[in-house]
Write a protein that holds these residues in place. Sequence first.
Motif, PDB file in Angstrom:
ATOM      1  N   ARG A 111       0.764  -1.193  -0.076  1.00 41.12           N
ATOM      2  CA  ARG A 111      -0.093  -0.022   0.019  1.00 41.12           C
ATOM      3  C   ARG A 111       0.809   1.299  -0.088  1.00 41.12           C
ATOM      4  NH1 ARG A 111      -3.048  -0.384   4.965  1.00 41.12           N
ATOM      5  NH2 ARG A 111      -4.295  -2.118   4.165  1.00 41.12           N
ATOM      6  N   LEU A 113       1.701   5.507   0.485  1.00 44.22           N
ATOM      7  CA  LEU A 113       1.293   6.565   1.691  1.00 44.22           C
ATOM      8  C   LEU A 113       0.356   7.448   0.958  1.00 44.22           C
ATOM      9  CD1 LEU A 113       4.722   7.036   3.278  1.00 44.22           C
ATOM     10  CD2 LEU A 113       2.823   5.769   4.063  1.00 44.22           C
ATOM     11  N   VAL A 145       8.730   3.572   6.981  1.00 44.18           N
ATOM     12  CA  VAL A 145       7.236   3.997   7.570  1.00 44.18           C
ATOM     13  C   VAL A 145       6.522   2.792   7.752  1.00 44.18           C
ATOM     14  CG1 VAL A 145       5.616   5.538   6.908  1.00 44.18           C
ATOM     15  CG2 VAL A 145       7.665   6.128   6.038  1.00 44.18           C
ATOM     16  N   GLY A 146       5.864   2.834   9.093  1.00 43.37           N
ATOM     17  CA  GLY A 146       5.104   1.617   9.388  1.00 43.37           C
ATOM     18  C   GLY A 146       5.548   0.984  10.980  1.00 43.37           C
ATOM     19  N   GLY A 148       4.231  -2.251  11.475  1.00 43.25           N
ATOM     20  CA  GLY A 148       4.070  -3.618  11.566  1.00 43.25           C
ATOM     21  C   GLY A 148       5.028  -4.629  11.486  1.00 43.25           C
ATOM     22  N   ASP A 149       4.884  -5.917  11.239  1.00 44.69           N
ATOM     23  CA  ASP A 149       6.279  -6.808  11.354  1.00 44.69           C
ATOM     24  C   ASP A 149       7.120  -6.393  10.246  1.00 44.69           C
ATOM     25  OD1 ASP A 149       6.171  -8.489  13.595  1.00 44.69           O
ATOM     26  OD2 ASP A 149       4.340  -9.394  12.632  1.00 44.69           O
ATOM     27  N   ALA A 151       7.848  -3.570   8.683  1.00 43.53           N
ATOM     28  CA  ALA A 151       8.556  -2.220   8.964  1.00 43.53           C
ATOM     29  C   ALA A 151       9.688  -2.554   9.989  1.00 43.53           C
ATOM     30  CB  ALA A 151       7.684  -1.138   9.412  1.00 43.53           C
ATOM     31  N   THR A 153      11.024  -5.483  10.924  1.00 48.22           N
ATOM     32  CA  THR A 153      11.947  -6.477  10.150  1.00 48.22           C
ATOM     33  C   THR A 153      12.873  -5.815   9.463  1.00 48.22           C
ATOM     34  OG1 THR A 153      10.365  -8.307  10.363  1.00 48.22           O
ATOM     35  CG2 THR A 153      12.265  -8.820   9.088  1.00 48.22           C
ATOM     36  N   HIS A 169       6.240   5.723  12.751  1.00 48.11           N
ATOM     37  CA  HIS A 169       4.625   5.186  12.898  1.00 48.11           C
ATOM     38  C   HIS A 169       3.964   6.116  13.409  1.00 48.11           C
ATOM     39  CE1 HIS A 169       2.089   2.137  13.677  1.00 48.11           C
ATOM     40  NE2 HIS A 169       2.153   1.970  14.880  1.00 48.11           N
ATOM     41  N   ASN A 180      10.061  -8.541  17.501  1.00 44.08           N
ATOM     42  CA  ASN A 180      10.612  -7.599  16.601  1.00 44.08           C
ATOM     43  C   ASN A 180      10.491  -6.086  17.367  1.00 44.08           C
ATOM     44  OD1 ASN A 180      11.429  -8.436  14.237  1.00 44.08           O
ATOM     45  ND2 ASN A 180       9.353  -8.761  13.447  1.00 44.08           N
ATOM     46  N   TYR A 231       6.311   0.501   4.558  1.00 50.01           N
ATOM     47  CA  TYR A 231       5.517  -0.625   4.862  1.00 50.01           C
ATOM     48  C   TYR A 231       4.451  -0.310   5.404  1.00 50.01           C
ATOM     49  CZ  TYR A 231      10.111  -2.998   3.417  1.00 50.01           C
ATOM     50  OH  TYR A 231      10.995  -3.598   2.647  1.00 50.01           O
ATOM     51  N   GLN A 279       1.743 -15.471   7.210  1.00 48.14           N
ATOM     52  CA  GLN A 279       3.171 -15.862   7.524  1.00 48.14           C
ATOM     53  C   GLN A 279       3.236 -16.839   6.429  1.00 48.14           C
ATOM     54  OE1 GLN A 279       4.887 -15.440  11.161  1.00 48.14           O
ATOM     55  NE2 GLN A 279       3.805 -13.552  10.599  1.00 48.14           N
TER      56      GLN A 279
HETATM   57  P1  NAP Z   1       0.698  -4.775   8.780  1.00 45.27           P
HETATM   58  O1  NAP Z   1       0.653  -5.653   9.911  1.00 45.27           O
HETATM   59  O2  NAP Z   1      -0.863  -4.516   8.089  1.00 45.27           O
HETATM   60  O3  NAP Z   1       1.005  -3.401   9.289  1.00 45.27           O
HETATM   61  C1  NAP Z   1       1.131  -2.103   8.446  1.00 45.27           C
HETATM   62  C2  NAP Z   1       1.566  -1.042   9.142  1.00 45.27           C
HETATM   63  O4  NAP Z   1       1.355   0.357   8.182  1.00 45.27           O
HETATM   64  C3  NAP Z   1       0.669  -0.809  10.384  1.00 45.27           C
HETATM   65  O5  NAP Z   1       1.465  -0.355  11.543  1.00 45.27           O
HETATM   66  C4  NAP Z   1      -0.236   0.728   9.960  1.00 45.27           C
HETATM   67  O6  NAP Z   1      -0.431   1.644  11.115  1.00 45.27           O
HETATM   68  C5  NAP Z   1       0.859   1.303   9.186  1.00 45.27           C
HETATM   69  N1  NAP Z   1       0.071   2.078   8.105  1.00 45.27           N
HETATM   70  C6  NAP Z   1      -0.905   1.608   7.326  1.00 45.27           C
HETATM   71  N2  NAP Z   1      -1.347   2.745   6.582  1.00 45.27           N
HETATM   72  C7  NAP Z   1      -0.681   3.742   6.786  1.00 45.27           C
HETATM   73  C8  NAP Z   1      -0.390   5.112   6.267  1.00 45.27           C
HETATM   74  N3  NAP Z   1      -1.085   5.446   5.202  1.00 45.27           N
HETATM   75  N4  NAP Z   1       0.668   5.731   6.674  1.00 45.27           N
HETATM   76  C9  NAP Z   1       1.254   5.395   7.797  1.00 45.27           C
HETATM   77  N5  NAP Z   1       1.343   4.111   8.120  1.00 45.27           N
HETATM   78  C10 NAP Z   1       0.367   3.405   7.784  1.00 45.27           C
HETATM   79  O7  NAP Z   1       1.508  -5.120   7.391  1.00 45.27           O
HETATM   80  P2  NAP Z   1       2.773  -5.742   7.474  1.00 45.27           P
HETATM   81  O8  NAP Z   1       3.797  -5.200   8.424  1.00 45.27           O
HETATM   82  O9  NAP Z   1       3.487  -5.631   5.889  1.00 45.27           O
HETATM   83  O10 NAP Z   1       2.454  -7.157   7.823  1.00 45.27           O
HETATM   84  C11 NAP Z   1       1.686  -7.989   6.847  1.00 45.27           C
HETATM   85  C12 NAP Z   1       1.719  -9.323   7.483  1.00 45.27           C
HETATM   86  O11 NAP Z   1       2.780 -10.069   7.280  1.00 45.27           O
HETATM   87  C13 NAP Z   1       1.136  -9.365   9.079  1.00 45.27           C
HETATM   88  O12 NAP Z   1       0.255 -10.307   9.493  1.00 45.27           O
HETATM   89  C14 NAP Z   1       2.671  -9.468   9.651  1.00 45.27           C
HETATM   90  O13 NAP Z   1       2.434 -10.255  10.868  1.00 45.27           O
HETATM   91  C15 NAP Z   1       3.021 -10.516   8.571  1.00 45.27           C
HETATM   92  N6  NAP Z   1       4.511 -10.372   8.643  1.00 45.27           N
HETATM   93  C16 NAP Z   1       5.090 -11.087   9.773  1.00 45.27           C
HETATM   94  C17 NAP Z   1       6.716 -10.993   9.587  1.00 45.27           C
HETATM   95  C18 NAP Z   1       7.386 -11.752  10.820  1.00 45.27           C
HETATM   96  O14 NAP Z   1       6.720 -12.328  11.537  1.00 45.27           O
HETATM   97  N7  NAP Z   1       8.644 -11.778  11.042  1.00 45.27           N
HETATM   98  C19 NAP Z   1       7.365 -10.227   8.793  1.00 45.27           C
HETATM   99  C20 NAP Z   1       6.686  -9.538   8.003  1.00 45.27           C
HETATM  100  C21 NAP Z   1       5.288  -9.634   7.793  1.00 45.27           C
HETATM  101  P3  NAP Z   1      -1.412   1.036  12.245  1.00 45.27           P
HETATM  102  O15 NAP Z   1      -0.644   0.110  13.226  1.00 45.27           O
HETATM  103  O16 NAP Z   1      -1.612   2.270  13.175  1.00 45.27           O
HETATM  104  O17 NAP Z   1      -2.566   0.365  11.522  1.00 45.27           O
END
Ligand code: NAP
Length: 303
Positions: A111, A113, A145-146, A148-149, A151, A153, A169, A180, A231, A279
């Motif tokens: 996604r 920004l 930026v972000g 989640g995991d 960002a 990682t 964040h 993380n 991210y 995952q």
């Molecule tokens: P995610 O968990 O959906 O996190 C996205 C992050 O971006 C959130 O912190 C969100 O903030 C932020 N965000 C969303 N829109 C935004 C915007 N317009 N401006 C600024 N920030 C924004 O996505 P992800 O980190 O890519 O992870 C996706 C899935 O893969 C998750 O289930 C994750 O656990 C998994 N994953 C796991 C690992 C691992 O276990 N090692 C590694 C990578 C990914 P908010 O928190 O405020 O909503």
Amino acid sequence: MIVVGGGPAGLTAALYTARSGWKVIVLDPMGGGGQAATTDMIHNYPGFPQGIKGPELMELMTEHARGFGAVIEMDEVKRVTLGDRGVFSVSGQASTYESSAVIYCAGTSPRRLNVPGEDRLVGKGVSFCATCDGPLFSGRRVAVVGGGDSALTEAQFLARLASQVILIHRRNEFRAGLYNQKMVRENGKIVLRMNSVVDEIHGERYVEGITVRNVKTGEVEKEPVSAVFVYAGSSPNSAPVADLVETDDSGYIVTGPDMSTKTPGLYAAGDVRRKSLRQVSTAVGDGATAAFAAETYLMGRTI
Ligand code: NAP
């Protein structure tokens, strides 16, 4: 059997079905690997206690599926339709393919920004893949930026290369898992900017800086950085099958426990489907489950 998408779910589905003797083709715009192949280290995939590099794990999964006879084609699927005789037509950019069952594992896309400067500077310092572009910014100051995991990682990966990583964040709490969070907080090269958003990305030919705004205090600051790694989560790549499946409000495909969709013969697996945990390990399970269900369907049986 057509498998759309060559990430962990797609390659597992291909491995299982090819091993059972079906003729299997995997269609993937990059030739396989998926987003896991753009992850530096994967620490929570069972069997690799020291962790494994994302590209290495995906290379092994590709080799494994190919070893059982799956054919992997580089093609981006634009539309899947169902003909009168129950045959699916899968239209790619390069060709159109037909099959009696489809396992759809097209994953998600990053996604954006949607701030000024982002689109113009993609590939010029704005990136969605630290593993791919991080090494270009060795010794430089970069932003992630972000919360989640992904960002957290990738911030750790970038901290090994960059002089400093500014992790921005929008809330005061991370969404990422506790492991993380701990690793990031203990990393001396990562500076946390919580409750903050990027309002603009600056630079003529390349990224030169960002405007960061604290959403609690309203304070605005310009940060000099050479790159911005975004991210901010992902959106599901479900559009090509939109007419054949039910989706939730965010576009994720709704499946039964056997990965079936509302269209008989069409299965969805991995990140593209509605689920609670995205995952590599859960994608692999989805792929195997979908493969079993699709085989059962093709043999005219019910599970
Ligand atoms: P995610 O968990 O959906 O996190 C996205 C992050 O971006 C959130 O912190 C969100 O903030 C932020 N965000 C969303 N829109 C935004 C915007 N317009 N401006 C600024 N920030 C924004 O996505 P992800 O980190 O890519 O992870 C996706 C899935 O893969 C998750 O289930 C994750 O656990 C998994 N994953 C796991 C690992 C691992 O276990 N090692 C590694 C990578 C990914 P908010 O928190 O405020 O909503």
